[in-house]
Design a protein around this motif. Structure first.
Motif, PDB file in Angstrom:
ATOM      1  N   THR A  51       0.853  -1.194   0.000  1.00 39.19           N
ATOM      2  CA  THR A  51       0.000   0.000   0.000  1.00 39.19           C
ATOM      3  C   THR A  51       0.881   1.234   0.000  1.00 39.19           C
ATOM      4  OG1 THR A  51      -1.715  -1.176   1.239  1.00 39.19           O
ATOM      5  CG2 THR A  51      -1.834   1.239   1.196  1.00 39.19           C
ATOM      6  N   LEU A  55       2.872   2.007  11.617  1.00 38.44           N
ATOM      7  CA  LEU A  55       2.387   1.231  10.474  1.00 38.44           C
ATOM      8  C   LEU A  55       3.432   0.251   9.968  1.00 38.44           C
ATOM      9  CD1 LEU A  55       0.480   4.013   8.473  1.00 38.44           C
ATOM     10  CD2 LEU A  55      -0.511   2.151   9.806  1.00 38.44           C
ATOM     11  N   GLN A  70       2.962  -3.521   8.150  1.00 37.73           N
ATOM     12  CA  GLN A  70       1.638  -3.572   7.526  1.00 37.73           C
ATOM     13  C   GLN A  70       1.716  -3.259   6.031  1.00 37.73           C
ATOM     14  OE1 GLN A  70      -1.465  -1.593   9.722  1.00 37.73           O
ATOM     15  NE2 GLN A  70      -0.285  -1.616  11.610  1.00 37.73           N
ATOM     16  N   PHE A 122       3.034  -0.791   4.332  1.00 35.05           N
ATOM     17  CA  PHE A 122       2.775   0.579   3.921  1.00 35.05           C
ATOM     18  C   PHE A 122       4.088   1.210   3.480  1.00 35.05           C
ATOM     19  CE2 PHE A 122      -1.176   0.004   6.111  1.00 35.05           C
ATOM     20  CZ  PHE A 122      -2.059   0.882   5.501  1.00 35.05           C
ATOM     21  N   GLN A 179      -4.635   4.425   7.965  1.00 32.74           N
ATOM     22  CA  GLN A 179      -4.943   3.069   7.515  1.00 32.74           C
ATOM     23  C   GLN A 179      -6.395   2.970   7.044  1.00 32.74           C
ATOM     24  OE1 GLN A 179      -4.536   0.117  10.574  1.00 32.74           O
ATOM     25  NE2 GLN A 179      -4.269  -1.556   9.120  1.00 32.74           N
ATOM     26  N   ASP A 180      -7.296   3.578   7.798  1.00 26.80           N
ATOM     27  CA  ASP A 180      -8.710   3.555   7.431  1.00 26.80           C
ATOM     28  C   ASP A 180      -8.955   4.328   6.138  1.00 26.80           C
ATOM     29  OD1 ASP A 180     -11.557   2.950   8.228  1.00 26.80           O
ATOM     30  OD2 ASP A 180     -11.651   5.134   8.113  1.00 26.80           O
ATOM     31  N   GLN A 184      -8.058   2.181   3.252  1.00 28.64           N
ATOM     32  CA  GLN A 184      -9.077   1.158   3.011  1.00 28.64           C
ATOM     33  C   GLN A 184     -10.298   1.759   2.313  1.00 28.64           C
ATOM     34  OE1 GLN A 184      -9.831  -0.516   6.850  1.00 28.64           O
ATOM     35  NE2 GLN A 184      -7.909  -1.681   6.918  1.00 28.64           N
TER      36      GLN A 184
END
Length: 512
Positions: A2, A21, A24, A26, A116-117, A120
């Motif tokens: 991401t 993060l 994850q 990122f 993060q949200d 998404q």
């Protein structure tokens, strides 16, 4: 993997995000503020755009990004000082949509969860768009499905918003509360859910909270409540709104804002104002006491001074032929008595000018007052053979206290005569004019002048720079106090051995 695009982030903000993060998948990529418009289709490879605290024009950058990719989540991250300003600007800015959100960096580690949200949500929007394209233009989602998406989206926004939100039933039970609101009350969401709202407040505040929440209809949409805590009081501003529910269950939504710092700041300001008011009252009382003392002292001293003066005259008359033997001593006594009388009169004048701003202003003819002052000191003018030039063509009239303006002229002109140079004929210029809404008076002489190191001292009480001239050193002090009491200013230009120029500026007053 991401990818997160960012520009203008504080280094510590970027470090915080990378730390929370980690692991994850990122990846953060920095871009210049002016390069976003050049990316166009390349924006679609990124899950979010973070516009940081050092960005010069964050709203403009958000508009550029939204114009190129309406599915990309854009977070405008600001420090506490700029957060409100940018948020308000965003609310009234065109060409931006719901994908652009303003957040403060004060949420600390929660900022990572918000990023993060946001990533998404970008993926969800893009998937939603691709799905719509795949099912063709003749098909669409049902109303129920669309409402569910909208409801889920709203719930996520409320959950991550940096402000408290809670849903309360008509029985006072907390049905939903976001993490921010739970943190304000110092509890977890699990501890609050399904419990009574009143339990979150101290007993003394509960009746007020109950009355506020149960309004029907709502006539007071906002109120401030206090939470007494061990570390100090916490002030909560709660906004109340009804939920338009089909089953008419009378749900209420509460928006909770912690305004403790604002309230404490207002209390400190109010305390300072009250302290200033007390100090002002004390100063007024002290000034009144001082005026009373000076007037009383001058009145009480006049009688013994006159008695001494009379006794000296009697003594002088009774000495007869022996008067010549003590003539020098008698002259010294007379001179001392006269200086004593002058000092008492000057003290009375000092007390009088404390209230000079209260005296009624009248329309004055400047040239007439100049002539009156010249008559008062005519003996000194003739003795010095002084030449006085008057030019009032620029301002012939003035609304001012006659006694005070006459005192200004008297002290400035008499000083110009007193402190003349023995090497030349005294020449004094008196000039008035108006400039930028002010009345200006200039008194210029070619006298002794004042050394640069002593110019400020000439306005001090009882300050005399030349001992060979009679006086008490109070004239210029009186002039400055009168001018300042009436909102004006006085300036001095002087060259030692050449002369001095006093320029007075007074605000122009209109007649009442």
């Amino acid at each position: 993997m991401t990818e997160i695009l960012h520009t203008g982030l504080y280094p510590n903000t970027l470090d915080l995000l990378q730390e929370h993060l980690q692991g994850q998948e990122f990846v953060f990529k920095e871009v210049g503020e002016g390069d976003v418009r050049k990316m166009d289709g390349n924006l679609k490879k990124y899950a979010a755009l973070l516009v940081g605290e050092e960005t010069n024009n964050p709203v403009r950058l958000a508009q550029e990004a939204y114009a190129r990719d309406k599915n990309l989540s854009v977070l405008l991250i600001n420090d506490e000082r700029n957060y409100v300003r940018v948020k308000q600007s965003l609310q009234f800015s065109p060409f931006v949509g719901p994908t652009v959100v303003c957040v403060p960096n004060t949420v600390q580690e929660r900022l990572a969860a918000m990023v993060q949200d946001a990533a998404q949500r970008t993926e969800q929007r893009r998937s939603f768009q691709n799905l719509r394209k795949s099912i063709g233009p003749d098909l669409d989602f049902s109303v129920a499905a669309l409402e569910k998406v909208r409801g889920d989206y709203t719930a996520r926004v409320l959950e991550e918003a940096p402000i408290g939100a809670a849903l309360v039933s008509k029985y006072g039970k907390v049905l939903t509360i976001n993490a921010y609101a739970a943190h304000i009350f110092g509890k977890t969401e699990r501890e609050i859910l399904s419990g009574p709202l009143l339990a979150l407040f101290p007993k003394e505040e509960q009746p007020g909270v109950e009355q506020f929440v149960n309004q029907d209809p709502i006539t007071e949409p906002k109120r401030v409540f206090e939470l007494p805590l061990a570390a100090g009081p916490k002030y909560l501003e709660i906004s109340l709104a009804e939920v338009d529910d089909r089953n008419r269950e009378n749900f209420k939504i509460l928006i909770i804002n912690d305004i403790t710092e604002t309230m404490l700041s207002q209390q400190r300001t109010q305390a300072h104002l009250e302290e200033l008011e007390r100090m002002n009252t004390n100063l007024m009382r002290l000034n009144a006491d001082l005026d009373t003392f000076i007037y009383t002292a001058s009145h009480d001293l006049k009688s013994p001074i006159l008695n001494i003066e009379g006794l000296v005259e009697l003594l002088e008359g009774s000495l007869g032929d022996k008067r010549q033997e003590v003539a020098p001593e008698l002259e010294h006594i007379k001179a001392s008595v006269q200086r004593f009388k002058n000092t008492v009169e000057d003290l009375t004048e000092v007390a009088r000018i404390q209230k000079s701003f209260e005296q009624e202003a009248t329309l004055l003819q400047v040239t007439e007052l100049v002539e009156e002052v010249k008559q008062l000191i005519s003996f000194d003018i003739k003795a010095a053979e002084a030449v006085i030039e008057v030019d009032c063509s620029g301002a012939r009239q003035l609304y001012f206290s006659k006694r005070n303006f006459k005192s200004i002229l008297y002290n400035l002109v008499s000083n110009a005569v007193k402190y003349r140079s023995p090497e030349r004929v005294p020449h004094i210029l008196i000039k008035t004019w108006q400039e930028e809404g002010n009345f200006l008076l200039k008194v210029q002489d070619n006298g002794l002048g004042i050394p640069a190191s002593k110019r400020e001292k000439v306005f001090e009480l009882f300050r005399r720079l030349h001992s060979h001239v009679k006086g008490t050193g109070i004239g210029l002090y009186i002039v400055k106090r009168i001018v300042q009491n009436n909102g004006g200013s006085i300036a001095l230009q002087s060259t030692e051995g050449e002369g001095s120029t006093f320029t007075i500026t007074l605000p122009v007053k209109e007649s009442v």
